[in-house]
Design a protein around this motif. Structure first.
Motif, mmCIF file in Angstrom:
data_model
loop_
_atom_site.group_PDB
_atom_site.id
_atom_site.type_symbol
_atom_site.label_atom_id
_atom_site.label_comp_id
_atom_site.label_asym_id
_atom_site.label_seq_id
_atom_site.Cartn_x
_atom_site.Cartn_y
_atom_site.Cartn_z
ATOM 1 N N PRO A 22 9.803 -3.468 10.699
ATOM 2 C CA PRO A 22 10.025 -2.018 10.687
ATOM 3 C C PRO A 22 9.456 -1.348 9.439
ATOM 4 N N ILE A 23 9.249 -2.123 8.380
ATOM 5 C CA ILE A 23 8.675 -1.552 7.159
ATOM 6 C C ILE A 23 7.311 -0.920 7.439
ATOM 7 N N ILE A 24 6.571 -1.462 8.393
ATOM 8 C CA ILE A 24 5.239 -0.924 8.680
ATOM 9 C C ILE A 24 5.365 0.453 9.316
ATOM 10 N N THR A 25 6.201 0.555 10.345
ATOM 11 C CA THR A 25 6.454 1.851 10.968
ATOM 12 C C THR A 25 7.007 2.844 9.945
ATOM 13 N N ALA A 26 7.963 2.370 9.151
ATOM 14 C CA ALA A 26 8.615 3.244 8.170
ATOM 15 C C ALA A 26 7.623 3.750 7.126
ATOM 16 N N GLU B 231 16.631 14.966 3.294
ATOM 17 C CA GLU B 231 15.765 16.113 3.612
ATOM 18 C C GLU B 231 14.827 16.423 2.455
ATOM 19 N N ARG B 232 15.322 16.210 1.247
ATOM 20 C CA ARG B 232 14.482 16.499 0.082
ATOM 21 C C ARG B 232 13.363 15.476 -0.084
ATOM 22 N N PHE B 233 13.690 14.188 0.123
ATOM 23 C CA PHE B 233 12.737 13.131 -0.238
ATOM 24 C C PHE B 233 12.063 12.431 0.950
ATOM 25 N N GLY B 234 12.667 12.485 2.134
ATOM 26 C CA GLY B 234 12.078 11.762 3.267
ATOM 27 C C GLY B 234 12.379 10.274 3.247
ATOM 28 N N PHE B 235 13.353 9.873 2.487
ATOM 29 C CA PHE B 235 13.862 8.487 2.512
ATOM 30 C C PHE B 235 15.307 8.533 2.026
ATOM 31 N N PRO B 236 16.072 7.471 2.282
ATOM 32 C CA PRO B 236 17.499 7.531 1.937
ATOM 33 C C PRO B 236 17.773 7.176 0.478
ATOM 34 N N PHE B 237 18.939 7.605 0.030
ATOM 35 C CA PHE B 237 19.448 7.232 -1.290
ATOM 36 C C PHE B 237 19.747 5.736 -1.299
ATOM 37 N N VAL B 238 19.071 4.999 -2.187
ATOM 38 C CA VAL B 238 19.299 3.554 -2.295
ATOM 39 C C VAL B 238 19.861 3.256 -3.676
ATOM 40 N N ARG C 276 11.336 7.758 -5.830
ATOM 41 C CA ARG C 276 10.645 6.650 -5.161
ATOM 42 C C ARG C 276 10.700 5.404 -6.057
ATOM 43 N N ALA C 277 10.358 5.591 -7.327
ATOM 44 C CA ALA C 277 10.369 4.464 -8.262
ATOM 45 C C ALA C 277 11.791 3.963 -8.501
ATOM 46 N N ARG C 278 12.728 4.896 -8.617
ATOM 47 C CA ARG C 278 14.126 4.518 -8.857
ATOM 48 C C ARG C 278 14.693 3.738 -7.666
ATOM 49 N N GLY C 279 14.365 4.192 -6.451
ATOM 50 C CA GLY C 279 14.826 3.493 -5.254
ATOM 51 C C GLY C 279 14.310 2.055 -5.218
ATOM 52 N N ILE C 280 13.039 1.880 -5.557
ATOM 53 C CA ILE C 280 12.468 0.521 -5.554
ATOM 54 C C ILE C 280 13.131 -0.359 -6.619
ATOM 55 N N PRO D 234 0.809 -1.225 0.000
ATOM 56 C CA PRO D 234 0.000 0.000 0.000
ATOM 57 C C PRO D 234 0.841 1.274 0.000
ATOM 58 N N GLU D 235 2.113 1.159 0.305
ATOM 59 C CA GLU D 235 2.984 2.341 0.372
ATOM 60 C C GLU D 235 4.394 1.832 0.128
ATOM 61 N N SER D 236 5.153 2.513 -0.752
ATOM 62 C CA SER D 236 6.444 1.924 -1.123
ATOM 63 C C SER D 236 7.646 2.610 -0.485
ATOM 64 N N GLU D 237 7.469 3.775 0.124
ATOM 65 C CA GLU D 237 8.630 4.457 0.694
ATOM 66 C C GLU D 237 9.128 3.766 1.967
#
Lengths: 172, 172
Positions: free
Chosen positions: B28-32, A113-120, A147-151, A58-61
């Motif tokens: 942790p994916i759920i919290t994240a 800070e820009r995206f709210g998730f880390p560079f993967v 988001r898509a690139r990280g996944i 339901p959420e990928s970040e």
């Protein structure tokens, strides 16, 4: 250890999760969920089941936020997972000079800070110069693109981790 | 530590996941993922976001398979998460006599073989006699009933773990 897919299919869920639980970083729930889909005809079928589960979340970040920074605080404190440690070491993250290390820290922070998730990024496919170049360039993207690139990168990492654990079926 | 919801809302994702990442055992994916939904108006709103994420997962048995057996191998080897250790200790799982321990081991195994996931119960709400009685009774259920029941218990565990970390809003 390298098992064939028949041996993987024969594992009770506890062993399946123990062995394959970190093919997506810190997300054993994904491995634990796809166990329901046994038997897998091939390693590729197992990988496809994982990929489909990821796409159906339901959420990928959240997956991205379970990943450590490259050369970040988990790296420095020695608390990386074994897989991530080996991947970061292989791409030279343990051998940054002080200028590279401070540049990496600054760009990682800017990215988060820009995206709210880390560079993967799939570190095994890159050296440190290339990683720094991509990190700098990807900071300029839109959030949905990243988001898509990280996944995509999560799936590349998963592919290589699976290949280190399960024999590729030579007949495929 | 006990933060109010405003302090929780102000956390960067890394601290949010460090502090709240095990409110659902080893997930942790759920919290994240729910961090994306900040700010939460109350602890109840945060709990509801977690519950909704769980219900929206493409497969629900994976969460159950991330849970350890009660008084099982992780308990014996000392590899339980801190939260699970405290919960099991509180319900007397560390103080089973040999008859109770062998009965627990046998019923856990029967349950896992029947359903393909472990018996999950909110241990803080029960003592050891009650847990053994419920385990024995739940072995007789249908798989779909137990899948739903296990997820209910996961949510009860999550509720108590959240309450130990975040202050309940007294105005609610």
């Amino acid at each position: 250890m390298n098992m064939d897919i028949a041996a993987v299919n024969a594992l009770p869920y506890e062993d399946f999760v123990d062995i394959l639980g970190n093919v997506v970083e810190k997300c054993p729930i994904i491995t634990a969920a796809v166990w329901s889909g046994r038997p897998f005809l091939s390693l590729a079928a197992l990988e496809a089941a994982i990929s489909e589960f990821i796409d159906a979340l339901p959420e990928s970040e959240g997956i991205l936020r379970c990943h450590p920074d490259l050369a970040g605080r988990d790296h420095q404190s020695g608390s990386l997972t074994r897989e991530s440690h080996d991947e970061q070491a292989g791409s030279g993250m343990g051998a940054l000079n002080s200028g590279e290390a401070s540049r990496m820290a600054r760009l990682n922070q800017e990215y988060k800070e820009r995206f709210g998730f880390p560079f993967v990024i799939c570190a095994r496919m890159h050296d440190k110069e290339n990683i720094l170049r991509q990190l700098s360039a990807r900071c300029q993207n839109e959030r949905a693109v990243e988001r898509a690139r990280g996944i995509e990168e999560v799936k590349k990492i998963c592919h290589l981790r699976l290949q280190s654990l399960v024999l590729t079926d030579s007949r495929l």
